[in-house]
Design a protein around this motif. Structure first.
Motif, PDB file in Angstrom:
ATOM      1  N   ARG A   1       0.924  -1.379  -0.008  1.00 50.48           N
ATOM      2  CA  ARG A   1      -0.022  -0.025  -0.214  1.00 50.48           C
ATOM      3  C   ARG A   1       0.857   1.260  -0.091  1.00 50.48           C
ATOM      4  NH1 ARG A   1      -4.703  -1.417   4.378  1.00 50.48           N
ATOM      5  NH2 ARG A   1      -5.938  -2.842   3.091  1.00 50.48           N
TER       6      ARG A   1
ATOM      7  N   ALA B   1       0.983   4.042  -2.861  1.00 48.97           N
ATOM      8  CA  ALA B   1       0.633   5.536  -2.508  1.00 48.97           C
ATOM      9  C   ALA B   1       2.005   6.328  -3.177  1.00 48.97           C
ATOM     10  CB  ALA B   1       0.470   5.791  -1.049  1.00 48.97           C
TER      11      ALA B   1
ATOM     12  N   GLU C   1       1.581   7.050  -6.731  1.00 51.79           N
ATOM     13  CA  GLU C   1       0.691   7.852  -6.989  1.00 51.79           C
ATOM     14  C   GLU C   1       1.237   9.177  -6.613  1.00 51.79           C
ATOM     15  OE1 GLU C   1      -2.757   6.699  -4.716  1.00 51.79           O
ATOM     16  OE2 GLU C   1      -3.259   5.140  -6.134  1.00 51.79           O
TER      17      GLU C   1
END
Length: 114
Positions: free
Chosen positions: A78, A82, A85
């Motif tokens: 995760r 993140a 992104e």
């Protein structure tokens, strides 16, 4: 005259008594010899139970460690997503600013040229 086969009454009684004594001696309980390495059933059962409990505890600990590793890997995945992104947003913003700067430069040059 002596009886060589000893078949007289007294001899037969004596032989029967001897046979009876021998049978009784055979039936008499003999002293037991205990094994020095003997482990009674309750102790053996307790040892087996302890071994099983230790095995289950080890399996439980391994499962817990595996679950923690999966959770940690998921958190890392995760975080990586993140970060990717965020990098994509930064790159997009940089490209947008560079394009705006280039456009402003071209407008300025166009104004100077006229």
């Amino acid at each position: 005259m002596k009886d060589p086969l000893k078949t007289g009454f007294n001899d037969r009684i004596a032989a029967a008594a001897e046979a009876k004594k021998a049978m009784l001696a055979r039936m008499k309980p003999k002293p037991t010899v205990t094994d020095p390495n003997f482990v009674d059933r309750a102790t053996r059962k307790a040892l087996e139970l302890e071994a099983i409990r230790a095995q289950r505890a080890a399996e439980k600990e391994a499962a817990k460690a595996e679950q923690e590793a999966k959770r940690q890997a998921e958190l890392e995945a995760r975080a990586a997503v993140a970060e990717t992104e965020l990098e994509a947003k930064r790159r997009e913003r940089k490209e947008r600013k560079a394009a705006a700067k280039e456009e402003a430069r071209l407008k300025k040059e166009l104004r100077r040229a006229h």
